[in-house]
Design an enzyme around this catalytic site. Sequence first.
Site, mmCIF file in Angstrom:
data_model
loop_
_atom_site.group_PDB
_atom_site.id
_atom_site.type_symbol
_atom_site.label_atom_id
_atom_site.label_comp_id
_atom_site.label_asym_id
_atom_site.label_seq_id
_atom_site.Cartn_x
_atom_site.Cartn_y
_atom_site.Cartn_z
ATOM 1 N N GLN A 197 -4.436 -14.930 -5.717
ATOM 2 C CA GLN A 197 -3.944 -15.714 -6.856
ATOM 3 C C GLN A 197 -4.831 -15.467 -8.079
ATOM 4 O O GLN A 197 -5.908 -14.884 -7.971
ATOM 5 C CB GLN A 197 -3.945 -17.204 -6.493
ATOM 6 C CG GLN A 197 -5.270 -17.723 -5.961
ATOM 7 C CD GLN A 197 -5.130 -18.909 -5.016
ATOM 8 O OE1 GLN A 197 -4.131 -19.615 -5.038
ATOM 9 N NE2 GLN A 197 -6.145 -19.142 -4.196
ATOM 10 N N GLU A 202 -10.759 -21.530 4.281
ATOM 11 C CA GLU A 202 -10.127 -21.328 2.972
ATOM 12 C C GLU A 202 -9.782 -19.850 2.867
ATOM 13 O O GLU A 202 -10.603 -18.996 3.172
ATOM 14 C CB GLU A 202 -11.111 -21.768 1.870
ATOM 15 C CG GLU A 202 -10.844 -21.250 0.477
ATOM 16 C CD GLU A 202 -9.531 -21.731 -0.131
ATOM 17 O OE1 GLU A 202 -9.278 -22.944 -0.151
ATOM 18 O OE2 GLU A 202 -8.741 -20.864 -0.595
ATOM 19 N N ASP A 235 -6.904 -17.172 6.981
ATOM 20 C CA ASP A 235 -5.644 -17.895 6.834
ATOM 21 C C ASP A 235 -5.624 -19.112 7.768
ATOM 22 O O ASP A 235 -5.740 -18.968 8.988
ATOM 23 C CB ASP A 235 -4.509 -16.919 7.168
ATOM 24 C CG ASP A 235 -3.156 -17.598 7.143
ATOM 25 O OD1 ASP A 235 -3.047 -18.720 6.604
ATOM 26 O OD2 ASP A 235 -2.197 -16.989 7.661
ATOM 27 N N ASP A 293 -6.044 -29.809 3.000
ATOM 28 C CA ASP A 293 -6.210 -29.968 1.553
ATOM 29 C C ASP A 293 -5.570 -28.766 0.884
ATOM 30 O O ASP A 293 -6.239 -27.872 0.393
ATOM 31 C CB ASP A 293 -7.716 -30.050 1.255
ATOM 32 C CG ASP A 293 -7.996 -30.204 -0.231
ATOM 33 O OD1 ASP A 293 -7.042 -30.377 -1.011
ATOM 34 O OD2 ASP A 293 -9.182 -30.139 -0.609
ATOM 35 N N ASP A 306 0.211 -26.860 -3.757
ATOM 36 C CA ASP A 306 1.635 -27.192 -3.667
ATOM 37 C C ASP A 306 2.358 -26.281 -2.663
ATOM 38 O O ASP A 306 1.931 -25.148 -2.432
ATOM 39 C CB ASP A 306 2.295 -27.057 -5.043
ATOM 40 C CG ASP A 306 1.734 -28.057 -6.046
ATOM 41 O OD1 ASP A 306 1.172 -29.076 -5.618
ATOM 42 O OD2 ASP A 306 1.856 -27.798 -7.249
#
Lengths: 289, 289
Positions: free
Chosen positions: A47, A122, A153, A171, A174
């Site tokens: 990302q 994470e 993952d 946590d 979206d």
Amino acid sequence: MNSLPKQLPPYIKNENGELWLTEDERENLKISYRIKDIIFSDQSPFQHVMILDSYDFGRMLVLDGVIQTTSIDGHIYNEMISHVPLQFHPSPKKVLIIGGGDCGAAREVAKYKEVEEIHMVEIDEMVVNVCKEHLTDVSGNLSDPRVKFMYTDGVAFIKEHANTYDVIIIDSSDPVGPAKELFSYEFYSNVYRALKDDGLMVCQSQSPIFHMDVLKQTHANINKLFPYSTIYTATVPTYPGGLWSFTIGSKIPLSLSESKLMPTDTKYVNADVLKQCFQLPQFMKQQLL
Amino acid sequence: MNSLPKQLPPYIKNENGELWLTEDERENLKISYRIKDIIFSDQSPFQHVMILDSYDFGRMLVLDGVIQTTSIDGHIYNEMISHVPLQFHPSPKKVLIIGGGDCGAAREVAKYKEVEEIHMVEIDEMVVNVCKEHLTDVSGNLSDPRVKFMYTDGVAFIKEHANTYDVIIIDSSDPVGPAKELFSYEFYSNVYRALKDDGLMVCQSQSPIFHMDVLKQTHANINKLFPYSTIYTATVPTYPGGLWSFTIGSKIPLSLSESKLMPTDTKYVNADVLKQCFQLPQFMKQQLL
């Protein structure tokens, strides 16, 4: 403004010499934050990652143009997703956090002396590194030796563990892109399997105002798998709609012990909030309970 | 889009054929809502008044470019500013609402059969008329004969009344322009005088996130005047920061009676919310109590 990169990242516009980040993941609602400075901006394998310094919310973690947490209100979300499940568990020793790259949840969990191991799974190492370096209001520059970082993952990780954890905190961002699977029935069933016999899990379950469908589905999935489940809310100013929901699934009855100590250095959660957060507004009760 | 006026009102921009209302009363935060249609737009003697139909929040009342209430979340604010004080008063017969031009608070107060008179003192008649006609999700097209509308200045009105009301609801806009005096010590002292010996008042006291100074000052003023005071919160999605505060000042001890009936047709408030709304997050307790 000398520190500005020559080419502005996507999502940021220069308007008459002012920098503005515009969140526009919703089609018909845009929220724009005036930015003092771009502290970090890079593309990870997963990302686009930014740390911005904003006027109203201090430093922010922004992933693919969407604010994840800020100096001003990050503690609200992180305290609520951590202390509530930990207050329910009689003796949390081994805690798994899936996602949570800002390190804020791990920071809160580390406030419990009885916790012996905190596994942070994470997917994006860049997020953890930049938050530790540039977003210390949220991450607390976490260096607790009980925290073990695993950059992998969460969906694959959870499949490989059974009867391992006391508390699992999901946590996630979206439910679009990489986080989508973290909202699936299959994933929650693997979470169930990874928990010990007296374990419990919590996940963020989106906005009751804008995503009641996600909350309903998440609650239905968890309610089907776990003998005990409940929903609670908190107000997080930088999340659209303000009101945010969390869902707990537990293998043991959910009861708060008066003797369980709450850390004294929280900014949002306290014994009062712990009692009130389960009292849902009428529209949520009608649609969910 | 045939219904559009030739000249767009200020605050609304046409971007590539899409209409957007941008709230920019804060210097460093802008919230933009995509608009389907401008239902009403005119200048009253006091302010610029619009009713807009938005994609995400349905119809909205917008004064001088600032959203006051919407079809989707107006009930949250209006239920919380009405039912909480009415639940505290043992026998509310005569209720004064100052401001509240959207008629939503009056609508909620009218749900109590024991209330005999509801005096609505709103400075701007245009607001009441357009909300009754075009914003019926909020106003309920209020035609209860117990409601008496008085179009005058609340600050002047309150000076002329003593020992008159059981409950006074101060449903003001932000403390800028015409509403500024509604946050002054002198005004609250006149409210005190206008209440009967067992009366109580409530006011909206702004965002604990962005305007803690206003909330602190309001609470200090009310706490100085009234023997009993308390603060409560609700989450209102279209108010910046989400979390919103209300402050009560009372001449009698504040206790909720189990026997007091809550109207059954509310969408946000219920017996649970009534208990939880006074449980404040730690940062509010530390700064206020």
